[in-house]
Enzyme design. Structure first.
Site, PDB file in Angstrom:
ATOM      1  N   THR A  97       1.179 -13.820  21.990  1.00 26.48           N
ATOM      2  CA  THR A  97       0.963 -12.428  21.586  1.00 26.48           C
ATOM      3  C   THR A  97       0.135 -12.383  20.316  1.00 26.48           C
ATOM      4  O   THR A  97       0.124 -13.348  19.539  1.00 26.48           O
ATOM      5  CB  THR A  97       2.309 -11.704  21.343  1.00 26.48           C
ATOM      6  OG1 THR A  97       2.051 -10.343  20.998  1.00 26.48           O
ATOM      7  CG2 THR A  97       3.112 -12.344  20.229  1.00 26.48           C
ATOM      8  N   ASP A 129       7.171  -9.713  27.370  1.00 28.66           N
ATOM      9  CA  ASP A 129       6.631  -8.416  27.772  1.00 28.66           C
ATOM     10  C   ASP A 129       7.785  -7.425  27.790  1.00 28.66           C
ATOM     11  O   ASP A 129       8.821  -7.667  28.413  1.00 28.66           O
ATOM     12  CB  ASP A 129       5.930  -8.478  29.138  1.00 28.66           C
ATOM     13  CG  ASP A 129       4.850  -7.391  29.238  1.00 28.66           C
ATOM     14  OD1 ASP A 129       4.067  -7.242  28.270  1.00 28.66           O
ATOM     15  OD2 ASP A 129       4.806  -6.671  30.243  1.00 28.66           O
ATOM     16  N   PHE A 160       9.231  -0.965  14.586  1.00 31.26           N
ATOM     17  CA  PHE A 160       7.867  -0.659  15.026  1.00 31.26           C
ATOM     18  C   PHE A 160       7.937   0.047  16.379  1.00 31.26           C
ATOM     19  O   PHE A 160       9.022   0.233  16.943  1.00 31.26           O
ATOM     20  CB  PHE A 160       7.020  -1.944  15.118  1.00 31.26           C
ATOM     21  CG  PHE A 160       7.455  -2.897  16.213  1.00 31.26           C
ATOM     22  CD1 PHE A 160       8.518  -3.763  16.015  1.00 31.26           C
ATOM     23  CD2 PHE A 160       6.799  -2.917  17.448  1.00 31.26           C
ATOM     24  CE1 PHE A 160       8.920  -4.630  17.028  1.00 31.26           C
ATOM     25  CE2 PHE A 160       7.197  -3.788  18.462  1.00 31.26           C
ATOM     26  CZ  PHE A 160       8.262  -4.648  18.252  1.00 31.26           C
ATOM     27  N   GLY A 161       6.775   0.440  16.889  1.00 25.54           N
ATOM     28  CA  GLY A 161       6.696   1.032  18.230  1.00 25.54           C
ATOM     29  C   GLY A 161       7.583   2.261  18.384  1.00 25.54           C
ATOM     30  O   GLY A 161       7.549   3.190  17.571  1.00 25.54           O
ATOM     31  N   TYR A 162       8.415   2.241  19.404  1.00 26.99           N
ATOM     32  CA  TYR A 162       9.268   3.401  19.704  1.00 26.99           C
ATOM     33  C   TYR A 162      10.571   3.403  18.882  1.00 26.99           C
ATOM     34  O   TYR A 162      11.438   4.259  19.109  1.00 26.99           O
ATOM     35  CB  TYR A 162       9.616   3.409  21.200  1.00 26.99           C
ATOM     36  CG  TYR A 162       8.409   3.555  22.122  1.00 26.99           C
ATOM     37  CD1 TYR A 162       7.881   4.816  22.410  1.00 26.99           C
ATOM     38  CD2 TYR A 162       7.808   2.438  22.690  1.00 26.99           C
ATOM     39  CE1 TYR A 162       6.781   4.949  23.250  1.00 26.99           C
ATOM     40  CE2 TYR A 162       6.699   2.560  23.532  1.00 26.99           C
ATOM     41  CZ  TYR A 162       6.194   3.811  23.801  1.00 26.99           C
ATOM     42  OH  TYR A 162       5.104   3.949  24.617  1.00 26.99           O
ATOM     43  N   ASP A 163      10.719   2.469  17.954  1.00 26.08           N
ATOM     44  CA  ASP A 163      11.995   2.319  17.224  1.00 26.08           C
ATOM     45  C   ASP A 163      12.504   3.606  16.563  1.00 26.08           C
ATOM     46  O   ASP A 163      13.719   3.858  16.595  1.00 26.08           O
ATOM     47  CB  ASP A 163      11.890   1.199  16.177  1.00 26.08           C
ATOM     48  CG  ASP A 163      12.034  -0.183  16.800  1.00 26.08           C
ATOM     49  OD1 ASP A 163      12.386  -0.263  17.990  1.00 26.08           O
ATOM     50  OD2 ASP A 163      11.793  -1.174  16.097  1.00 26.08           O
ATOM     51  N   HIS A 202      17.151  -5.831  22.934  1.00 25.33           N
ATOM     52  CA  HIS A 202      16.572  -6.466  24.123  1.00 25.33           C
ATOM     53  C   HIS A 202      15.917  -7.801  23.778  1.00 25.33           C
ATOM     54  O   HIS A 202      16.160  -8.810  24.399  1.00 25.33           O
ATOM     55  CB  HIS A 202      15.541  -5.490  24.721  1.00 25.33           C
ATOM     56  CG  HIS A 202      14.617  -4.912  23.671  1.00 25.33           C
ATOM     57  ND1 HIS A 202      15.078  -4.079  22.687  1.00 25.33           N
ATOM     58  CD2 HIS A 202      13.301  -5.103  23.411  1.00 25.33           C
ATOM     59  CE1 HIS A 202      14.080  -3.765  21.871  1.00 25.33           C
ATOM     60  NE2 HIS A 202      12.987  -4.382  22.293  1.00 25.33           N
ATOM     61  N   ARG A 203      15.106  -7.800  22.699  1.00 23.73           N
ATOM     62  CA  ARG A 203      14.364  -9.026  22.342  1.00 23.73           C
ATOM     63  C   ARG A 203      15.322 -10.087  21.793  1.00 23.73           C
ATOM     64  O   ARG A 203      15.195 -11.263  22.115  1.00 23.73           O
ATOM     65  CB  ARG A 203      13.271  -8.678  21.314  1.00 23.73           C
ATOM     66  CG  ARG A 203      12.396  -9.854  20.902  1.00 23.73           C
ATOM     67  CD  ARG A 203      11.136  -9.413  20.174  1.00 23.73           C
ATOM     68  NE  ARG A 203      10.274  -8.639  21.049  1.00 23.73           N
ATOM     69  CZ  ARG A 203      10.115  -7.319  20.973  1.00 23.73           C
ATOM     70  NH1 ARG A 203      10.731  -6.622  20.031  1.00 23.73           N
ATOM     71  NH2 ARG A 203       9.344  -6.685  21.835  1.00 23.73           N
TER      72      ARG A 203
HETATM   73  P1  ITT Z   1       1.452  -8.334  23.641  1.00 19.36           P
HETATM   74  O1  ITT Z   1       1.425  -7.936  25.068  1.00 19.36           O
HETATM   75  O2  ITT Z   1       0.145  -8.847  23.145  1.00 19.36           O
HETATM   76  O3  ITT Z   1       2.573  -9.264  23.335  1.00 19.36           O
HETATM   77  P2  ITT Z   1       2.093  -5.543  23.194  1.00 19.36           P
HETATM   78  O4  ITT Z   1       2.056  -4.670  21.964  1.00 19.36           O
HETATM   79  O5  ITT Z   1       1.293  -5.116  24.373  1.00 19.36           O
HETATM   80  O6  ITT Z   1       1.731  -7.027  22.733  1.00 19.36           O
HETATM   81  P3  ITT Z   1       4.470  -5.366  24.857  1.00 19.36           P
HETATM   82  O7  ITT Z   1       3.600  -5.180  26.048  1.00 19.36           O
HETATM   83  O8  ITT Z   1       5.562  -6.358  24.958  1.00 19.36           O
HETATM   84  O9  ITT Z   1       3.608  -5.741  23.561  1.00 19.36           O
HETATM   85  O10 ITT Z   1       5.162  -4.020  24.408  1.00 19.36           O
HETATM   86  C1  ITT Z   1       4.641  -2.787  24.794  1.00 19.36           C
HETATM   87  C2  ITT Z   1       4.877  -1.747  23.749  1.00 19.36           C
HETATM   88  O11 ITT Z   1       6.267  -1.418  23.726  1.00 19.36           O
HETATM   89  C3  ITT Z   1       4.547  -2.144  22.311  1.00 19.36           C
HETATM   90  O12 ITT Z   1       3.189  -1.961  22.016  1.00 19.36           O
HETATM   91  C4  ITT Z   1       5.439  -1.204  21.522  1.00 19.36           C
HETATM   92  O13 ITT Z   1       4.848   0.062  21.435  1.00 19.36           O
HETATM   93  C5  ITT Z   1       6.655  -1.094  22.425  1.00 19.36           C
HETATM   94  N1  ITT Z   1       7.709  -2.037  22.006  1.00 19.36           N
HETATM   95  C6  ITT Z   1       7.873  -3.324  22.369  1.00 19.36           C
HETATM   96  N2  ITT Z   1       8.957  -3.849  21.779  1.00 19.36           N
HETATM   97  C7  ITT Z   1       9.500  -2.875  21.023  1.00 19.36           C
HETATM   98  C8  ITT Z   1      10.620  -2.779  20.178  1.00 19.36           C
HETATM   99  O14 ITT Z   1      11.418  -3.819  19.955  1.00 19.36           O
HETATM  100  N3  ITT Z   1      10.858  -1.612  19.566  1.00 19.36           N
HETATM  101  C9  ITT Z   1      10.068  -0.537  19.767  1.00 19.36           C
HETATM  102  N4  ITT Z   1       8.984  -0.541  20.534  1.00 19.36           N
HETATM  103  C10 ITT Z   1       8.692  -1.701  21.168  1.00 19.36           C
END
Ligand code: ITT
Length: 199
Positions: free
Chosen positions: A10, A72, A154-157, A182-183
């Site tokens: 990643t 993923d 980060f992300g949807y957290d 999950h992770r």
């Molecule tokens: P890689 O595929 O390069 O690893 P990515 O950002 O595309 O990076 P994912 O496909 O695994 O990563 O995740 C998709 C999206 O889901 C990611 O960009 C975040 O917006 C969200 N996401 C993933 N894990 C998260 C988490 O633990 N908490 C909140 N949002 C998350």
């Protein structure tokens, strides 16, 4: 005992940080694709999280010749029939920000009452080293809030509320999130398996 080198397939710095923290007590050292800037992007065009994780782990192994691990992850919202799911990173379009995706999610769930805002994060982790392949899954159940809460993660957290903890992932410390996420679940399973297959 020496450290085993593994490549995290990643370039997402937030994921790399989290995974290093979850896996910090093992006999391994993680590189990531940030250490291999010349490797081409892997198109995440699979139909499932597993398809994409397999593709990313295999591609990273082929390029780096080092055992590789891909994660993923998707957010599955029941009211949206499992969306954004495999499209979680590009929910609002290509090259969008976390904020753009969150705003789209809030918009789509605008009139949905709390009891129908159930969702889960699903994380698929794949190991590939050219000989062996292994995948594991981690799931965390929660609710999509109707407003942002917290500044961590980060992300949807900031929208993902975990009822058993009474807070969003963005309100938790790194340790708290990793203990139930999950992770965290998926990587701890992978860690157990790795202990038995690595020297
Ligand atoms: P890689 O595929 O390069 O690893 P990515 O950002 O595309 O990076 P994912 O496909 O695994 O990563 O995740 C998709 C999206 O889901 C990611 O960009 C975040 O917006 C969200 N996401 C993933 N894990 C998260 C988490 O633990 N908490 C909140 N949002 C998350």
């Amino acid at each position: 005992m020496g450290l085993n080198q593994l490549v995290l397939a990643t370039r997402n710095r937030d994921k790399v940080k989290e995974i290093r923290h979850i896996m910090m007590n093992g006999h391994w050292e993680f590189l990531s694709l940030l250490d291999f800037p010349e490797m081409a992007e892997v198109a995440e065009d699979g139909k499932t999280l597993l398809d994409n994780a397999l593709k990313k782990a295999r591609a990273a192994y082929r390029w780096t010749k080092t055992a590789s691990i891909a994660d993923d992850t998707g957010l599955e919202v029941d009211q949206l029939n499992g969306d954004p799911g495999v499209r979680s990173s590009r929910f609002a379009g290509e090259n969008v920000s976390y904020r753009d995706n969150n705003e789209k999610l809030l918009r789509l769930l605008q009139d949905v009452p709390r009891e129908k805002r159930t969702a889960r994060f699903r994380c698929i982790v794949v190991f590939a080293d050219g000989r062996k392949e292994k995948w594991v899954e981690g799931i965390c159940e929660g609710i999509v809030l109707s407003e942002y809460c917290g500044v961590g993660g980060f992300g949807y957290d900031p929208l993902f509320y975990v009822p058993e903890k009474g807070k969003t992932f963005a309100e938790m410390s790194r340790e708290e999130k990793n203990a139930i996420s999950h992770r965290g679940k998926a990587f701890r399973l992978m860690g157990e398996w790795l202990k038995n297959v690595l020297d």
